[in-house]
Scaffold this active site. Structure first.
Site, PDB file in Angstrom:
ATOM      1  N   GLU A  38       0.863  -1.192   0.000  1.00  0.00           N
ATOM      2  CA  GLU A  38       0.000   0.000   0.000  1.00  0.00           C
ATOM      3  C   GLU A  38       0.907   1.253   0.000  1.00  0.00           C
ATOM      4  OE1 GLU A  38      -2.147   0.008   3.708  1.00  0.00           O
ATOM      5  OE2 GLU A  38      -3.505   1.630   3.121  1.00  0.00           O
ATOM      6  N   LYS A 109      -9.623   2.134  -1.647  1.00  0.00           N
ATOM      7  CA  LYS A 109      -9.820   1.437  -0.360  1.00  0.00           C
ATOM      8  C   LYS A 109     -11.162   1.800   0.284  1.00  0.00           C
ATOM      9  CE  LYS A 109      -7.120   0.601   3.880  1.00  0.00           C
ATOM     10  NZ  LYS A 109      -5.877   1.008   4.576  1.00  0.00           N
ATOM     11  N   CYS A 150      -5.055  -3.604   2.660  1.00  0.00           N
ATOM     12  CA  CYS A 150      -4.730  -3.617   4.086  1.00  0.00           C
ATOM     13  C   CYS A 150      -5.928  -3.885   5.001  1.00  0.00           C
ATOM     14  CB  CYS A 150      -4.001  -2.326   4.449  1.00  0.00           C
ATOM     15  SG  CYS A 150      -2.968  -2.551   5.932  1.00  0.00           S
ATOM     16  N   VAL A 177       0.123  -2.405  10.707  1.00  0.00           N
ATOM     17  CA  VAL A 177       0.821  -1.930  11.912  1.00  0.00           C
ATOM     18  C   VAL A 177       0.466  -2.747  13.158  1.00  0.00           C
ATOM     19  CG1 VAL A 177       1.168   0.440  11.125  1.00  0.00           C
ATOM     20  CG2 VAL A 177      -0.976  -0.159  12.262  1.00  0.00           C
TER      21      VAL A 177
HETATM   22  C1  ACM Z   1      -3.950  -0.168   7.222  1.00  0.00           C
HETATM   23  O1  ACM Z   1      -5.061  -0.327   6.727  1.00  0.00           O
HETATM   24  N1  ACM Z   1      -2.990   0.479   6.570  1.00  0.00           N
HETATM   25  C2  ACM Z   1      -3.643  -0.701   8.548  1.00  0.00           C
END
Ligand code: ACM
Length: 271
Positions: A38, A109, A150, A177
């Site tokens: 990402e 996203k 992510c 993370v």
């Molecule tokens: C994330 O969605 N970058 C944790």
């Protein structure tokens, strides 16, 4: 076919060197499909709208998408990579799918994580599933690739929607993370949907606010039975490639009486 991921340590705002590092890692191995992290070219921890707008790029005309298309043409492959996409005054946390013919898809996203909500507009188009050619299979001439980014991994609906729409491989660019979570969830997403998954995460830290972010690496490729086919440590930049048979993702049976998709009871899933 050969699928791979690139795990890098992007430096915030250093687009040229971040791009070069990813290009170098892709040039070291041959793959038909690459997945990159990402926001791999810009970095992750934005601190102002001006900064987001400066680092966001138009798709497909911006430099990052164009550079990825050039790699796809040179290496005759497809690449999925996270990018900050600028479009009509809005900025999205997006992922492009490019190949030798150019841009094939751009996913924005849908589930934004934490401070991303300050900088990005949530995705407003469906989870994409795109057919890409494969040449080394007697049984198949294309494979269907779905994209999520992510934090989407913690919403089982994302992977399930992609599988229902035919995805055989789920590409998952990430900047994770929370240690350990996606390592587990992506094995489950693969098993419960009978698909291959490829998570490309980043490593390193960003300390641009009082909150230091530590990215967890552990990129991995998982089979439709949940087996980990490749995985990386949390502190190394590298690419990994494995040979997979995408035909395996067409078999959704668990027992002779059970099919992961056909046994669904969506009439009971509404609340
Ligand atoms: C994330 O969605 N970058 C944790």
């Amino acid at each position: 076919m050969r699928v791979g991921y690139v795990q890098t340590e992007p430096r915030f705002g250093e687009v040229e060197s971040n791009l070069r590092r990813a290009e170098t890692l892709m040039s070291e191995k041959e793959a038909d499909l690459w997945v990159l992290p990402e926001l791999f070219a810009s970095g992750y921890q934005f601190i102002s709208h001006t900064e987001v707008e400066e680092l966001a790029e138009s798709v497909p005309d911006g430099p990052t998408t164009q550079r990825l298309i050039t790699v796809a043409q040179k290496q005759n492959c497809h690449i999925i990579a996270g990018i900050a996409e600028k479009k009509g005054g809005c900025v999205y946390n997006a992922a492009v799918l490019v190949g030798p013919a150019g841009l094939r898809a751009c996913y924005r996203k849908i589930h934004l994580f934490a401070k991303e909500k300050q900088w990005f507009i949530p995705g407003n188009t469906p989870f994409p599933v795109v057919s890409i050619p494969i040449t080394d299979s007697a049984e198949k001439s294309v494979v269907k690739v779905g994209i999520m980014i992510c934090f989407d991994h913690l919403f089982p609906e994302a992977a399930r929607t992609l599988a229902i729409h035919g995805a055989e491989i789920i590409a998952h660019p990430a900047n994770l993370v929370i240690p350990g979570y996606a390592r587990l969830t992506m094995r489950v997403r693969a098993m419960e949907n009978g698909v291959f998954t490829i998570t490309a995460n980043r490593i390193g830290t960003e300390a641009r606010t009082e909150k230091t972010l530590c990215f967890t690496g552990e990129s991995q490729i998982v089979s439709p039975r949940g087996e980990v086919l490749a995985c990386s440590a949390n502190d190394i930049e590298e690419s990994q490639v494995v040979e997979i048979d995408p035909v395996l993702a067409q078999d959704k049976t668990l027992t002779p009486e059970n099919d992961l998709l056909a046994d669904r009871r969506p009439e009971f899933y509404h609340h």
